[in-house]
Scaffold this motif. Structure first.
Motif, PDB file in Angstrom:
ATOM      1  N   PHE A 141      15.626  24.507   4.839  1.00 36.55           N
ATOM      2  CA  PHE A 141      14.413  24.264   4.055  1.00 36.55           C
ATOM      3  C   PHE A 141      14.595  23.091   3.105  1.00 36.55           C
ATOM      4  O   PHE A 141      15.697  22.831   2.615  1.00 36.55           O
ATOM      5  CB  PHE A 141      14.063  25.506   3.218  1.00 36.55           C
ATOM      6  N   VAL A 142      13.486  22.425   2.842  1.00 36.95           N
ATOM      7  CA  VAL A 142      13.398  21.435   1.772  1.00 36.95           C
ATOM      8  C   VAL A 142      12.298  21.912   0.838  1.00 36.95           C
ATOM      9  O   VAL A 142      11.167  22.149   1.274  1.00 36.95           O
ATOM     10  CB  VAL A 142      13.058  20.032   2.311  1.00 36.95           C
TER      11      VAL A 142
ATOM     12  N   ALA B 159      26.434  15.192  -0.546  1.00 36.34           N
ATOM     13  CA  ALA B 159      25.281  15.528  -1.378  1.00 36.34           C
ATOM     14  C   ALA B 159      24.550  14.272  -1.825  1.00 36.34           C
ATOM     15  O   ALA B 159      23.309  14.234  -1.857  1.00 36.34           O
ATOM     16  CB  ALA B 159      25.736  16.344  -2.588  1.00 36.34           C
ATOM     17  N   ALA B 160      25.310  13.242  -2.173  1.00 34.42           N
ATOM     18  CA  ALA B 160      24.689  11.984  -2.602  1.00 34.42           C
ATOM     19  C   ALA B 160      23.897  11.354  -1.462  1.00 34.42           C
ATOM     20  O   ALA B 160      22.783  10.868  -1.659  1.00 34.42           O
ATOM     21  CB  ALA B 160      25.758  11.025  -3.109  1.00 34.42           C
ATOM     22  N   ALA B 161      24.469  11.371  -0.266  1.00 31.50           N
ATOM     23  CA  ALA B 161      23.777  10.799   0.891  1.00 31.50           C
ATOM     24  C   ALA B 161      22.502  11.583   1.207  1.00 31.50           C
ATOM     25  O   ALA B 161      21.466  11.005   1.534  1.00 31.50           O
ATOM     26  CB  ALA B 161      24.710  10.807   2.105  1.00 31.50           C
ATOM     27  N   ALA B 162      22.563  12.918   1.081  1.00 34.36           N
ATOM     28  CA  ALA B 162      21.382  13.738   1.337  1.00 34.36           C
ATOM     29  C   ALA B 162      20.292  13.466   0.310  1.00 34.36           C
ATOM     30  O   ALA B 162      19.105  13.437   0.643  1.00 34.36           O
ATOM     31  CB  ALA B 162      21.763  15.218   1.322  1.00 34.36           C
ATOM     32  N   ALA B 163      20.689  13.267  -0.952  1.00 36.23           N
ATOM     33  CA  ALA B 163      19.699  12.977  -2.004  1.00 36.23           C
ATOM     34  C   ALA B 163      18.992  11.657  -1.735  1.00 36.23           C
ATOM     35  O   ALA B 163      17.773  11.541  -1.927  1.00 36.23           O
ATOM     36  CB  ALA B 163      20.394  12.955  -3.365  1.00 36.23           C
ATOM     37  N   VAL B 164      19.747  10.661  -1.282  1.00 38.81           N
ATOM     38  CA  VAL B 164      19.142   9.365  -0.955  1.00 38.81           C
ATOM     39  C   VAL B 164      18.185   9.522   0.226  1.00 38.81           C
ATOM     40  O   VAL B 164      17.055   9.010   0.215  1.00 38.81           O
ATOM     41  CB  VAL B 164      20.236   8.329  -0.629  1.00 38.81           C
ATOM     42  N   ALA B 165      18.626  10.258   1.258  1.00 44.50           N
ATOM     43  CA  ALA B 165      17.774  10.479   2.438  1.00 44.50           C
ATOM     44  C   ALA B 165      16.502  11.225   2.052  1.00 44.50           C
ATOM     45  O   ALA B 165      15.410  10.908   2.540  1.00 44.50           O
ATOM     46  CB  ALA B 165      18.547  11.259   3.494  1.00 44.50           C
ATOM     47  N   LEU B 166      16.633  12.208   1.171  1.00 51.28           N
ATOM     48  CA  LEU B 166      15.465  12.973   0.737  1.00 51.28           C
ATOM     49  C   LEU B 166      14.451  12.087   0.034  1.00 51.28           C
ATOM     50  O   LEU B 166      13.238  12.192   0.262  1.00 51.28           O
ATOM     51  CB  LEU B 166      15.918  14.101  -0.185  1.00 51.28           C
ATOM     52  N   SER B 167      14.948  11.178  -0.793  1.00 52.26           N
ATOM     53  CA  SER B 167      14.056  10.256  -1.496  1.00 52.26           C
ATOM     54  C   SER B 167      13.344   9.324  -0.516  1.00 52.26           C
ATOM     55  O   SER B 167      12.137   9.100  -0.617  1.00 52.26           O
ATOM     56  CB  SER B 167      14.852   9.442  -2.518  1.00 52.26           C
TER      57      SER B 167
ATOM     58  N   GLU C 272      19.322  15.337  10.726  1.00 52.91           N
ATOM     59  CA  GLU C 272      20.599  14.618  10.662  1.00 52.91           C
ATOM     60  C   GLU C 272      20.735  13.872   9.350  1.00 52.91           C
ATOM     61  O   GLU C 272      21.801  13.900   8.710  1.00 52.91           O
ATOM     62  CB  GLU C 272      20.707  13.644  11.833  1.00 52.91           C
ATOM     63  N   ALA C 273      19.670  13.210   8.902  1.00 56.43           N
ATOM     64  CA  ALA C 273      19.723  12.448   7.656  1.00 56.43           C
ATOM     65  C   ALA C 273      19.999  13.350   6.460  1.00 56.43           C
ATOM     66  O   ALA C 273      20.702  12.961   5.523  1.00 56.43           O
ATOM     67  CB  ALA C 273      18.416  11.693   7.455  1.00 56.43           C
ATOM     68  N   LEU C 274      19.459  14.557   6.490  1.00 52.54           N
ATOM     69  CA  LEU C 274      19.625  15.487   5.367  1.00 52.54           C
ATOM     70  C   LEU C 274      20.919  16.293   5.456  1.00 52.54           C
ATOM     71  O   LEU C 274      21.250  17.034   4.525  1.00 52.54           O
ATOM     72  CB  LEU C 274      18.431  16.436   5.310  1.00 52.54           C
TER      73      LEU C 274
END
Length: 242
Positions: free
Chosen positions: A215-216, A61-69, A205-207
């Motif tokens: 969805f985002v 989840a932390a990695a996805a949050a960073v990728a989203l930003s 992949e990043a998310l």
């Protein structure tokens, strides 16, 4: 003895109280204790599983949050991504889709209802063909149809098809809605089409997405089928953050 992560959770529940002399317990007795714990304390074991799953998901989840930003602009403002709904939006919904995905077809009426009721939602389409050659062909055709101003028409027609979408059915549908098929086939080989699909693969992949639809919405990642009511709630939450 070797334990999977799930068995390790049970092992910890059983063995921690016996830590002082665990090394003296035979393997068979350990197995018996695990079985007994499963029978007599199912709630305790469930809690151990849930704790383990939470700990495993936290880094993801932390990695996805960073990728989203980092990827916010690529997700919401990519000029090479088709947009449906109101371009002057206050909330953007990004959909990763595949034309051979049954859940993508099921979610289409939910999205249509959202866009019909909320005129301030902007829907960005990320063509993510992951279900075979037919999906790749359909994604390329949909993206190429932008050159003739027919993306929404072809997208809706392909999503409304029953059965698998393959090259021959794709071209037949394209002709039926008025596309120049020879031009479409040439445009499918364009660098813009290649770039869109490659970017979709990278972003997914990043998310941490593993399937379609995904969805985002604002800061929220929503994998899988969603009903309109959940979409409305998710959009409202994203709107409050702005």
């Amino acid at each position: 003895m070797r334990f999977s992560s799930a068995l390790l959770a049970i092992f910890v529940v059983v063995m921690v109280p016996l830590a002082g002399f665990a090394h003296d317990i035979p393997d068979k007795r350990i197995k018996d204790l695990v079985a007994q714990t499963l029978r007599e304390h199912p709630a305790l074991v469930l809690e151990a599983f849930q704790t383990l799953e939470q700990r495993q998901s936290e880094p993801e989840a932390a990695a996805a949050a960073v990728a989203l930003s980092i990827e916010r602009a690529a997700l919401e403002r990519d000029p090479n991504a088709p947009v449906l709904g109101n371009p002057d939006r206050d909330v953007t919904v990004v959909e990763f889709l595949d034309y051979n995905c049954p859940s993508c077809k099921r979610v289409m009426p939910e999205l249509d209802a959202l866009l019909s009721e909320d005129r301030k939602v902007r829907l960005v389409m990320r063509e993510w063909p992951i279900l075979g050659e037919g999906s790749v062909f359909a994604a390329r055709a949909a993206l190429a149809s932008r050159n003739e101003g027919k993306y929404a028409d072809l997208h809706n027609a392909l999503m409304g098809m029953r059965g698998r979408v393959e090259a021959n059915t794709d071209l037949r549908v394209a002709a039926e809605i008025g596309l120049d098929v020879e031009k479409l086939k040439a445009d499918m080989r364009s660098p813009e089409v290649d770039e869109h699909i490659a970017t979709s693969m990278r972003l997914a992949e990043a998310l941490g997405f593993s399937g379609t639809p995904s969805f985002v919405v604002g800061d929220q990642l929503v994998p899988g089928f969603v009903e309109k009511a959940q979409l409305v709630t998710t959009v409202a939450a994203a709107r409050k953050v702005k």
